[in-house]
Design an enzyme around this catalytic site. Structure first.
Site, short mmCIF file in Angstrom:
data_model
loop_
_atom_site.label_atom_id
_atom_site.label_comp_id
_atom_site.label_asym_id
_atom_site.label_seq_id
_atom_site.Cartn_x
_atom_site.Cartn_y
_atom_site.Cartn_z
N GLU A 181 1.02 -1.13 0.01
CA GLU A 181 -0.06 0.11 0.09
C GLU A 181 0.96 1.15 0.21
O GLU A 181 2.00 1.23 0.49
CB GLU A 181 -0.96 0.11 1.21
CG GLU A 181 -1.88 -1.14 1.26
CD GLU A 181 -2.91 -1.04 2.28
OE1 GLU A 181 -3.86 -1.99 2.24
OE2 GLU A 181 -3.17 -0.02 3.06
N CYS A 236 3.31 8.59 0.90
CA CYS A 236 4.00 7.73 1.78
C CYS A 236 4.02 6.28 1.17
O CYS A 236 3.35 5.80 0.54
CB CYS A 236 2.91 7.53 2.69
SG CYS A 236 3.14 6.26 4.10
N CYS A 279 6.64 -6.91 7.17
CA CYS A 279 7.86 -6.49 7.97
C CYS A 279 7.87 -7.40 9.15
O CYS A 279 7.07 -7.81 9.76
CB CYS A 279 7.64 -5.31 8.73
SG CYS A 279 8.85 -4.50 9.45
N CYS A 334 6.78 -5.09 15.58
CA CYS A 334 6.35 -4.19 16.44
C CYS A 334 4.76 -4.65 17.15
O CYS A 334 3.98 -5.03 16.11
CB CYS A 334 6.52 -2.83 16.13
SG CYS A 334 8.33 -2.18 15.72
N CYS A 353 1.77 -2.68 15.38
CA CYS A 353 1.69 -2.59 13.95
C CYS A 353 1.05 -3.55 13.28
O CYS A 353 1.69 -4.78 13.36
CB CYS A 353 3.22 -2.10 13.70
SG CYS A 353 3.38 -2.20 11.88
N GLU A 367 10.32 -2.08 6.76
CA GLU A 367 11.30 -1.52 7.19
C GLU A 367 12.67 -0.99 6.21
O GLU A 367 13.24 -1.90 5.68
CB GLU A 367 12.13 -2.38 8.32
CG GLU A 367 13.51 -1.89 8.95
CD GLU A 367 13.27 -0.43 9.57
OE1 GLU A 367 12.44 -0.22 10.16
OE2 GLU A 367 14.27 0.22 8.89
N SER A 401 12.24 6.52 7.43
CA SER A 401 11.66 6.06 8.86
C SER A 401 12.11 4.68 9.30
O SER A 401 11.76 3.76 8.44
CB SER A 401 10.13 6.37 9.03
OG SER A 401 9.92 5.98 10.28
N LEU A 459 11.11 5.80 17.92
CA LEU A 459 11.33 5.75 19.35
C LEU A 459 10.27 4.98 20.17
O LEU A 459 10.56 3.81 20.60
CB LEU A 459 11.54 7.15 19.85
CG LEU A 459 12.23 7.08 21.36
CD1 LEU A 459 13.66 6.35 21.19
CD2 LEU A 459 12.09 8.54 21.90
N CYS A 461 -0.92 6.52 7.00
CA CYS A 461 0.59 6.18 6.93
C CYS A 461 1.04 5.51 8.29
O CYS A 461 0.75 5.74 9.34
CB CYS A 461 1.41 7.37 6.71
SG CYS A 461 2.79 7.10 6.08
N1 SAH Z 1 9.19 0.43 9.60
C1 SAH Z 1 9.80 1.77 9.73
C2 SAH Z 1 8.73 2.79 8.45
C3 SAH Z 1 7.39 2.09 8.72
S1 SAH Z 1 6.43 2.32 10.13
C4 SAH Z 1 9.62 2.35 11.03
O1 SAH Z 1 9.13 1.55 11.80
O2 SAH Z 1 9.81 3.28 11.45
C5 SAH Z 1 6.03 4.01 10.27
C6 SAH Z 1 5.69 4.68 11.28
O3 SAH Z 1 4.42 4.14 11.79
C7 SAH Z 1 6.30 4.13 12.58
O4 SAH Z 1 6.90 5.39 13.32
C8 SAH Z 1 5.50 3.41 13.56
O5 SAH Z 1 6.02 3.70 14.95
C9 SAH Z 1 4.32 3.96 13.22
N2 SAH Z 1 3.14 3.09 13.46
C10 SAH Z 1 3.29 1.64 13.22
N3 SAH Z 1 1.77 1.18 13.65
C11 SAH Z 1 1.09 2.16 14.21
C12 SAH Z 1 0.05 2.45 14.61
N4 SAH Z 1 -0.90 1.13 14.97
N5 SAH Z 1 -0.71 3.81 15.11
C13 SAH Z 1 0.21 4.59 14.83
N6 SAH Z 1 1.34 4.55 14.51
C14 SAH Z 1 1.72 3.43 13.87
FE1 SF4 Z 2 7.86 -2.97 10.77
FE2 SF4 Z 2 7.74 -0.08 11.24
FE3 SF4 Z 2 5.78 -1.87 11.67
FE4 SF4 Z 2 7.67 -1.89 13.49
S1 SF4 Z 2 6.48 -0.12 13.02
S2 SF4 Z 2 6.75 -3.61 12.43
S3 SF4 Z 2 9.50 -1.58 12.08
S4 SF4 Z 2 6.66 -1.54 9.76
#
Ligand code: SAH
Ligand code: SF4
Length: 349
Positions: free
Chosen positions: A90, A103, A110, A114, A117, A160, A187, A211, A331
């Site tokens: 997407e 975006c 991934c 996390c 996510c 990532e 990011s 972070l 995003c």
């Molecule tokens: N993998 C990279 C880039 C993709 S995620 C990374 O983790 O930075 C992009 C952003 O979306 C990250 O800052 C992540 O913390 C945030 N994100 C992921 N899941 C989310 C959610 N459920 N609500 C809000 N932000 C989220």
């Molecule tokens: Fe992957 Fe970024 Fe989602 Fe973490 S927040 S699972 S690194 S896409």
């Protein structure tokens, strides 16, 4: 057949040169593809019909296929792209006046996992190639934003980016031809070798670090990758990251109710960032009742209190109430639904 998408002007010109009578023709072809986002040699009206046909037999100009595009009430549009092997990813475009932020996804899933996510819940997916990354940009530019005065690109879609440095590097070289490096943000969850790789590139996009917690223990709870790349080492790498004049590192901080949203946590974050030219992007969690029903978004007052505590401690803060929530297009909340996942290709480990 060689796909010319995701290829720099210089390289396209070199590939095309043997098939044209004068060198400037090769550059014309490259210009159509890189700067004007042409989809077919037929678009290239300043070339002879015979040459267009000849090039069409030798090369292709192939973007991902758009399976769906869903407009949201706030003007953002979510795209579902299908790649050549059937995998879907997407992308989101978020216009704001004469500006637009695009975006992009860097992987079809991934592996970082996390806990908050949706992309992480999908598990690992293969790396996208440079043409698949640049193709997302080309499609979004063609469909809505040809007139936009200012384009920002953020690698905050699926995946990532710093686990896909080879193809990301190639894609950046092409994107830099039309979008300034200071308008492109990569990011990362804090993949240390990737941060160091980026630090050594001659032309660097902006860096954003996810972070998401004020200390190593809590960060490891929601970002398992933090066991491998601990927060103190990450902060050292960030301090060593070369910054062009006027640039800052962005820290993204997903705010989760009762977990990392206390005023004390804001104070800890401010302490952690002391001395680093930085800003914090506070992102109230996008909830997902299916994948993480136990994680909630804090109420507005808590979000405001957290942001205020950061500001009081001298930190520059923006709060990103995600756009496109009505289509779950925000995003960072991308999921590649209906996806025919492929097991082929270079999966990350
Ligand atoms: N993998 C990279 C880039 C993709 S995620 C990374 O983790 O930075 C992009 C952003 O979306 C990250 O800052 C992540 O913390 C945030 N994100 C992921 N899941 C989310 C959610 N459920 N609500 C809000 N932000 C989220
Ligand atoms: Fe992957 Fe970024 Fe989602 Fe973490 S927040 S699972 S690194 S896409």
């Amino acid at each position: 057949m060689t796909n010319l998408v995701g290829t720099t002007t210089e390289r396209i010109a070199a590939l095309v040169a043997p098939h044209v009578d004068r060198p400037f023709r090769a550059r014309q072809v490259a210009h159509w593809i890189v700067r004007r986002h042409a989809v077919s040699f037929d678009d290239m009206t300043d070339l002879s019909l015979a040459l267009r046909r000849q090039l069409g037999d030798l090369f292709e100009i192939r973007d991902p296929e758009v399976v769906a595009s869903t407009a949201s009430g706030d003007g953002s549009t979510k795209y579902l792209f299908r790649l050549a092997d059937g995998v879907t990813v997407e992308g989101v475009s978020m216009p704001d006046g004469s500006k637009v932020t695009l975006c992009l996804s860097s992987q079809a899933g991934c592996a970082v996992g996390c806990t908050f996510c949706v992309t992480g819940a999908l598990g690992a997916g293969r790396n996208l190639t440079a043409d698949e990354i640049v193709g997302q940009y080309r499609i979004m530019m063609r469909s809505a934003h040809a007139e936009a005065e200012r384009i920002n690109i953020v690698f905050m879609g699926m995946g990532e980016p710093l686990l896909n440095t080879t193809h990301l590097g190639d894609a950046l070289d092409v994107l830099f031809e039309t979008v300034s490096p200071k308008r492109i943000t990569v990011s990362t969850a804090g993949i240390l070798p990737g941060v160091r790789w980026l630090a050594e590139r001659p032309r660097r996009p902006k860096l954003a670090i996810s972070l998401n917690a004020p200390d190593q223990d809590r960060r490891r709870e929601v970002m398992p990758i933090s066991a491998r790349y601990p927060l103190d080492e990450l902060m050292n790498a960030v301090r060593a990251f070369p910054l062009e004049r006027g640039r800052r590192i962005t820290f993204e901080y997903v705010l989760i109710r009762g977990f990392n949203d206390a005023v004390d946590d804001a104070v800890s974050v401010a302490r952690l960032l002391r001395g680093i030219p930085s800003k914090v992007n506070v992102i109230p969690l996008n909830e997902d009742p299916v994948h993480f029903p136990h994680l909630r978004r804090p109420d507005e007052r808590t979000v405001d209190g957290f942001a205020r505590a950061l500001r009081d401690a001298g930190v520059t803060v923006t709060v990103r109430w995600s756009k496109g929530l009505d289509v779950a297009a925000a995003c960072g909340q991308l999921r590649g639904r209906h996806q025919a996942r492929s097991t082929a290709g270079d999966r990350v480990t």
